[in-house]
Each structure stands twice: as structure tokens, then as C-alpha cells.
Design a protein around this motif. Sequence first.
Motif, PDB file in Angstrom:
ATOM      1  N   THR A 183       2.886   0.880 -10.080  1.00 54.84           N
ATOM      2  CA  THR A 183       1.595   0.832  -9.383  1.00 54.84           C
ATOM      3  C   THR A 183       0.840  -0.437  -9.759  1.00 54.84           C
ATOM      4  O   THR A 183       0.312  -1.140  -8.881  1.00 54.84           O
ATOM      5  CB  THR A 183       0.743   2.073  -9.733  1.00 54.84           C
ATOM      6  OG1 THR A 183       1.458   3.250  -9.353  1.00 54.84           O
ATOM      7  CG2 THR A 183      -0.598   2.043  -9.035  1.00 54.84           C
ATOM      8  N   TRP A 205       3.407   5.813  -2.897  1.00 58.14           N
ATOM      9  CA  TRP A 205       4.626   6.442  -3.397  1.00 58.14           C
ATOM     10  C   TRP A 205       4.573   6.593  -4.919  1.00 58.14           C
ATOM     11  O   TRP A 205       4.876   7.659  -5.461  1.00 58.14           O
ATOM     12  CB  TRP A 205       5.834   5.607  -2.970  1.00 58.14           C
ATOM     13  CG  TRP A 205       7.108   5.992  -3.624  1.00 58.14           C
ATOM     14  CD1 TRP A 205       7.936   7.006  -3.255  1.00 58.14           C
ATOM     15  CD2 TRP A 205       7.701   5.378  -4.773  1.00 58.14           C
ATOM     16  NE1 TRP A 205       9.011   7.065  -4.112  1.00 58.14           N
ATOM     17  CE2 TRP A 205       8.889   6.065  -5.053  1.00 58.14           C
ATOM     18  CE3 TRP A 205       7.337   4.307  -5.583  1.00 58.14           C
ATOM     19  CZ2 TRP A 205       9.722   5.720  -6.109  1.00 58.14           C
ATOM     20  CZ3 TRP A 205       8.163   3.957  -6.635  1.00 58.14           C
ATOM     21  CH2 TRP A 205       9.337   4.663  -6.890  1.00 58.14           C
ATOM     22  N   ALA A 206       4.185   5.531  -5.604  1.00 55.14           N
ATOM     23  CA  ALA A 206       4.154   5.561  -7.069  1.00 55.14           C
ATOM     24  C   ALA A 206       3.100   6.543  -7.582  1.00 55.14           C
ATOM     25  O   ALA A 206       3.376   7.346  -8.478  1.00 55.14           O
ATOM     26  CB  ALA A 206       3.906   4.156  -7.620  1.00 55.14           C
ATOM     27  N   VAL A 207       1.906   6.508  -7.020  1.00 58.12           N
ATOM     28  CA  VAL A 207       0.845   7.426  -7.448  1.00 58.12           C
ATOM     29  C   VAL A 207       1.238   8.869  -7.139  1.00 58.12           C
ATOM     30  O   VAL A 207       0.989   9.773  -7.951  1.00 58.12           O
ATOM     31  CB  VAL A 207      -0.509   7.042  -6.815  1.00 58.12           C
ATOM     32  CG1 VAL A 207      -1.569   8.106  -7.056  1.00 58.12           C
ATOM     33  CG2 VAL A 207      -0.981   5.693  -7.341  1.00 58.12           C
ATOM     34  N   PHE A 212       6.139   4.926 -13.156  1.00 57.05           N
ATOM     35  CA  PHE A 212       5.362   4.846 -11.919  1.00 57.05           C
ATOM     36  C   PHE A 212       4.013   4.174 -12.126  1.00 57.05           C
ATOM     37  O   PHE A 212       3.494   3.526 -11.211  1.00 57.05           O
ATOM     38  CB  PHE A 212       5.223   6.239 -11.305  1.00 57.05           C
ATOM     39  CG  PHE A 212       6.551   6.839 -10.923  1.00 57.05           C
ATOM     40  CD1 PHE A 212       7.331   6.261  -9.937  1.00 57.05           C
ATOM     41  CD2 PHE A 212       7.041   7.953 -11.575  1.00 57.05           C
ATOM     42  CE1 PHE A 212       8.571   6.784  -9.593  1.00 57.05           C
ATOM     43  CE2 PHE A 212       8.271   8.498 -11.243  1.00 57.05           C
ATOM     44  CZ  PHE A 212       9.043   7.905 -10.247  1.00 57.05           C
ATOM     45  N   GLY A 213       3.460   4.276 -13.329  1.00 56.36           N
ATOM     46  CA  GLY A 213       2.222   3.555 -13.625  1.00 56.36           C
ATOM     47  C   GLY A 213       2.436   2.051 -13.609  1.00 56.36           C
ATOM     48  O   GLY A 213       1.649   1.303 -13.029  1.00 56.36           O
ATOM     49  N   ALA A 255       2.333  -3.455  -7.998  1.00 56.34           N
ATOM     50  CA  ALA A 255       1.979  -3.591  -6.581  1.00 56.34           C
ATOM     51  C   ALA A 255       0.547  -4.099  -6.407  1.00 56.34           C
ATOM     52  O   ALA A 255       0.284  -4.940  -5.538  1.00 56.34           O
ATOM     53  CB  ALA A 255       2.173  -2.254  -5.866  1.00 56.34           C
ATOM     54  N   VAL A 256      -0.367  -3.626  -7.230  1.00 56.48           N
ATOM     55  CA  VAL A 256      -1.757  -4.103  -7.160  1.00 56.48           C
ATOM     56  C   VAL A 256      -1.812  -5.590  -7.517  1.00 56.48           C
ATOM     57  O   VAL A 256      -2.469  -6.392  -6.834  1.00 56.48           O
ATOM     58  CB  VAL A 256      -2.670  -3.269  -8.083  1.00 56.48           C
ATOM     59  CG1 VAL A 256      -4.052  -3.894  -8.201  1.00 56.48           C
ATOM     60  CG2 VAL A 256      -2.783  -1.835  -7.566  1.00 56.48           C
ATOM     61  N   THR A 315       0.842  -1.200   0.000  1.00 56.15           N
ATOM     62  CA  THR A 315       0.000   0.000   0.000  1.00 56.15           C
ATOM     63  C   THR A 315       0.876   1.249   0.000  1.00 56.15           C
ATOM     64  O   THR A 315       0.608   2.202  -0.738  1.00 56.15           O
ATOM     65  CB  THR A 315      -0.945   0.000   1.213  1.00 56.15           C
ATOM     66  OG1 THR A 315      -1.753  -1.183   1.167  1.00 56.15           O
ATOM     67  CG2 THR A 315      -1.819   1.232   1.246  1.00 56.15           C
ATOM     68  N   ILE A 346       2.294   1.705  -3.424  1.00 54.42           N
ATOM     69  CA  ILE A 346       1.291   2.277  -4.327  1.00 54.42           C
ATOM     70  C   ILE A 346       1.158   3.782  -4.082  1.00 54.42           C
ATOM     71  O   ILE A 346       1.119   4.570  -5.034  1.00 54.42           O
ATOM     72  CB  ILE A 346      -0.068   1.559  -4.172  1.00 54.42           C
ATOM     73  CG1 ILE A 346       0.035   0.116  -4.683  1.00 54.42           C
ATOM     74  CG2 ILE A 346      -1.192   2.324  -4.875  1.00 54.42           C
ATOM     75  CD1 ILE A 346      -1.146  -0.767  -4.306  1.00 54.42           C
TER      76      ILE A 346
END
Length: 182
Positions: A126, A105-107, A122-123, A129-130, A100, A103
Motif C-alpha cells: 500500500t 486490493w492491498a487494504v 500488504f501494508g 502504491a501511494v 488506486t 491500493i
Amino acid sequence: MTLLIAGLALWYVGHFWKRALPRAHDNMGPRAKGISALVILIGVVFMVIGYRATESFDVHTYPPALRHVNNLMVLFALYFTSPGPSKGALFYKMRHPMLTGFILWAVAHIIVNPDLASMVLFGALTVWAVLEIIVINRAEPDWQPNPKGTIAKDAMFFVASIILLAIIGYIHGLIGPTPFGA
């Protein structure tokens, strides 16, 4: 962009091959972890070099106030990647605090970096990680939370996250754009 995408592919392979090819992973024994780490490390190197080398363009502009939203999201990302959620009282039932935090951090980086290379990097992280959360939940459905900790532990790790944010922000400003202002 090719090196950036190759780095992302290695990141995905290094993280997912254990569950995608369990027999091959198990046959390697303890060496499998080392190979995974090496593949991920090479992927990170490729991502950094590819990201820095990619000539990119801004897809949109963002309001300067989003920098503050970014910093707040990174602060919570640091907290979630600390032992705080599993040792404290506020988030001890959260199953994937580190992912989490990743996510967040990336967003946070997507919203303040309007260039195509940042959106790809970063997309994709993300999405990874999901997917990692989904894969772990399916592989290990019987997870139980740690015992409830204390608010003092939450506070301690949150203060440590604030200090770490200041240090990381300072270093970030030395090697790239400063996250704290002009």
C-alpha cells in the motif's frame, strides 16, 4: 520474515530505480526494462515464499462481516485495474486508476488478514502504491485525462470484473482461504 522483507525491497527497487538513478537507467537503454522486470519478478517470488514460510500471529480479530467489505473492495480493485476507468464515462478523469485499484486490493487484504506477515506485506505494498502516485505526479505534472467514454464501457468492464472476481475467488479458495465463505 527476512525473505518477505527482501522481496518487498526488490519490489521497491525494481519500480523506483528509474527515477532514483535516471542516468544509470538511461545508460542501460532497452535492457533497463528487462532488468526492472527481472528484479520485480524475483521480488514477487521472495515475497510469496517469505510470506508462506513466515510463522506469524494474529495481531487482532476482525468481524466476519469484513469479508464482504473485502470482496467488494477487491471487485472495485479489479475494475480500476481494467481499462474501464480510462474507456468509460464515470472515472475517465482519474489519473491513477490502476494504482488506486492496487491500493484497494492491498487494504482489502489488510482488513481480513490480522496476522503480522499480512500486515507487513500488504501494508508495504500500500505504501509503495501511494509513493508511486506521488513520484509519478511530480515527474509528470502536465497529465491530461483521456476523452470521456461511455457508460456502456463502464458496465462492460464492471461485469467483466464480477466474472474475474468469481474466477479469482475460486482459485484463491483452491490454494488458500476462500474469500466467499466457509
